[in-house]
Design a protein around this motif. Structure first.
Motif, mmCIF file in Angstrom:
data_model
loop_
_atom_site.group_PDB
_atom_site.id
_atom_site.type_symbol
_atom_site.label_atom_id
_atom_site.label_comp_id
_atom_site.label_asym_id
_atom_site.label_seq_id
_atom_site.Cartn_x
_atom_site.Cartn_y
_atom_site.Cartn_z
ATOM 1 N N LEU A 140 0.814 -1.214 0.000
ATOM 2 C CA LEU A 140 0.000 0.000 0.000
ATOM 3 C C LEU A 140 0.850 1.268 0.000
ATOM 4 O O LEU A 140 0.537 2.226 -0.705
ATOM 5 C CB LEU A 140 -0.941 -0.003 1.205
ATOM 6 C CG LEU A 140 -1.812 1.250 1.384
ATOM 7 C CD1 LEU A 140 -2.697 1.477 0.159
ATOM 8 C CD2 LEU A 140 -2.649 1.143 2.649
ATOM 9 N N THR A 141 1.920 1.284 0.787
ATOM 10 C CA THR A 141 2.743 2.488 0.869
ATOM 11 C C THR A 141 3.331 2.841 -0.489
ATOM 12 O O THR A 141 3.347 4.008 -0.885
ATOM 13 C CB THR A 141 3.876 2.284 1.891
ATOM 14 O OG1 THR A 141 3.328 1.796 3.104
ATOM 15 C CG2 THR A 141 4.603 3.588 2.156
ATOM 16 N N VAL A 142 3.796 1.843 -1.224
ATOM 17 C CA VAL A 142 4.346 2.077 -2.556
ATOM 18 C C VAL A 142 3.250 2.582 -3.493
ATOM 19 O O VAL A 142 3.475 3.516 -4.283
ATOM 20 C CB VAL A 142 4.985 0.782 -3.096
ATOM 21 C CG1 VAL A 142 5.450 0.967 -4.534
ATOM 22 C CG2 VAL A 142 6.152 0.363 -2.207
ATOM 23 N N GLN A 143 2.076 1.987 -3.420
ATOM 24 C CA GLN A 143 0.959 2.436 -4.250
ATOM 25 C C GLN A 143 0.633 3.908 -3.982
ATOM 26 O O GLN A 143 0.430 4.692 -4.919
ATOM 27 C CB GLN A 143 -0.286 1.597 -3.974
ATOM 28 C CG GLN A 143 -0.264 0.188 -4.544
ATOM 29 C CD GLN A 143 -1.556 -0.542 -4.244
ATOM 30 O OE1 GLN A 143 -1.787 -0.972 -3.112
ATOM 31 N NE2 GLN A 143 -2.405 -0.700 -5.245
ATOM 32 N N LEU A 144 0.571 4.271 -2.710
ATOM 33 C CA LEU A 144 0.185 5.641 -2.364
ATOM 34 C C LEU A 144 1.243 6.653 -2.787
ATOM 35 O O LEU A 144 0.907 7.713 -3.328
ATOM 36 C CB LEU A 144 -0.069 5.751 -0.862
ATOM 37 C CG LEU A 144 -1.329 5.047 -0.340
ATOM 38 C CD1 LEU A 144 -1.405 5.165 1.178
ATOM 39 C CD2 LEU A 144 -2.595 5.633 -0.973
ATOM 40 N N GLN A 145 2.521 6.349 -2.560
ATOM 41 C CA GLN A 145 3.564 7.307 -2.936
ATOM 42 C C GLN A 145 3.551 7.550 -4.449
ATOM 43 O O GLN A 145 3.674 8.691 -4.911
ATOM 44 C CB GLN A 145 4.950 6.814 -2.494
ATOM 45 C CG GLN A 145 5.084 6.539 -1.010
ATOM 46 C CD GLN A 145 4.627 7.665 -0.120
ATOM 47 O OE1 GLN A 145 4.966 8.831 -0.333
ATOM 48 N NE2 GLN A 145 3.846 7.339 0.905
#
Length: 384
Positions: free
Chosen positions: A213-218
């Protein structure tokens, strides 16, 4: 400059350090907050984050942003020095040499050092243990890995924005003898199993949000910044507000998990004969579509983080969010014109994946939205 350093931070935090997604948000929050302070300390327009530093008027805000990100990342991830130093050299090469660059670098380092000092003894990595013993309705390690509670210290860490990690923790989940609990179990059992009958869209939704999720959001924030042509100040504000709010959403969600310790669907379904609820039936062979993460169910950390992120973007765009997010798992991209549509899909995804009850998703998402509103009500505000 902002998106370049966010990309570098992503490569360091996810690629090099390979940290768990919820922990990654903490580090992105640190980097983004320091960069934001460096930029608004030069340019103004918005209130600094827990700081009163001001740069000389002739300082380069680009140099300040690069220096702040460089110093924060190097402080916490020294093993990635080569990558971090190379990115810094590339950044400075894009800025004319001279006094403006020198002043900007010096101020950016001050902003970073302030952030680092502020986060000393904040609970990161503290020896927190989960002492609850397995019992009816209480979380215990889940197959196939049967791992212990992951990142228990995150539940007690000092947040970045909110006053404490329990400020927004919701009340307890529906008790196992309740009708709502039975409905939640029945739904995830019917739709979230490996052998469940789902539509192709439902399965794709579950897998889409099984990415990091963190990679998707960034990546989504970087795309939003480019598509909307944000300048360095508004870009710094977006990343700082989104990353600090989602970090606090993760911290609060972990506190709720630690506090309420609700067992996961795989445990509830397999042990339904022990829950005291006549409306639930056991299935000892049931398996979820996705692998169950190693921590309690209530609330959904994913949905809490999503709620905080989309609320910040919704507020910053005045409701014209146009949020575009991609998944390496499915190789597809989704565009959301309304925050409500994004929240609907992330809530459904955890049910379709078989790893959360709907109540845990709904409550977590609402909690995240509260934190997103708190972020912009109290921080990153316009100034004269």
């Amino acid at each position: 400059m902002i998106t370049d350093w966010n990309r570098t931070a992503d490569a360091v935090i996810n690629g090099d350090a390979k940290l768990y997604a919820a922990e990654q948000l903490v580090w992105h929050g640190f980097v983004s907050a320091a960069v934001y302070n460096a930029v608004v300390g030069v340019e103004g327009r918005y209130s600094p984050y827990k700081w009163h530093g001001r740069a000389p008027a002739t300082a380069s805000s680009e140099a300040a942003a690069a220096a702040a990100a460089h110093r924060v990342l190097l402080t916490y991830f020294p093993k990635s020095r080569n990558r971090i130093d190379a990115a810094f050299e590339d950044s400075l090469a894009k800025i004319p040499d001279g006094r403006a660059q020198d002043l900007g670098v010096a101020f950016g380092r001050k902003a970073a050092e302030h952030l680092v000092r502020m986060r000393v003894d904040d609970g990161r990595g503290a020896p927190v243990s989960f002492g609850r013993q397995p019992a009816m309705g209480v979380w215990r390690p889940t197959p196939p890995a049967n791992q212990t509670f992951h990142l228990p210290w995150l539940a007690k860490m000092r947040p970045l924005l909110v006053e404490s990690s329990d400020q927004f923790v919701p009340g307890p989940p529906p008790p196992p003898h309740s009708r709502q609990y039975a409905r939640d179990v029945a739904e995830v059992k019917a739709l979230g199993g490996k052998k469940s009958k789902r539509s192709a869209r439902q399965t794709e939704t579950a897998r889409f949000y099984a990415d990091v999720l963190t990679v998707q959001l960034q990546a989504a924030y970087r795309g939003h910044t480019a598509r909307h042509g944000l300048d360095i100040v508004d870009a710094a504000r977006l990343f700082a507000a989104a990353n600090t709010a989602t970090a606090d959403a993760a911290i609060t969600a972990w506190n709720a998990k630690f506090t309420h310790a609700q067992w996961r669907p795989i445990t509830a379904i397999r042990l339904a004969a022990t829950d005291g609820n006549p409306a639930t039936e056991p299935d000892g062979s049931w398996e979820p579509l996705l692998r169950t993460p190693p921590y309690p169910d209530y609330v959904s950390g994913h949905c809490a983080i999503d709620g905080a992120a989309i609320t910040v973007l919704d507020r910053l765009t005045g409701g014209d969010v146009a949020f575009r997010i991609s998944s390496a798992v499915t190789g597809t991209t989704r565009t959301y014109k309304r925050a409500a549509d994004f929240n609907r899909d992330v809530i459904d995804a955890r049910v379709f994946g078989g790893i959360h009850y709907r109540t845990s998703d709904l409550v977590g998402n609402a909690m995240g939205r509260e934190i997103g509103r708190f972020a912009l009500d109290h921080y990153f505000r316009p100034v004269d």
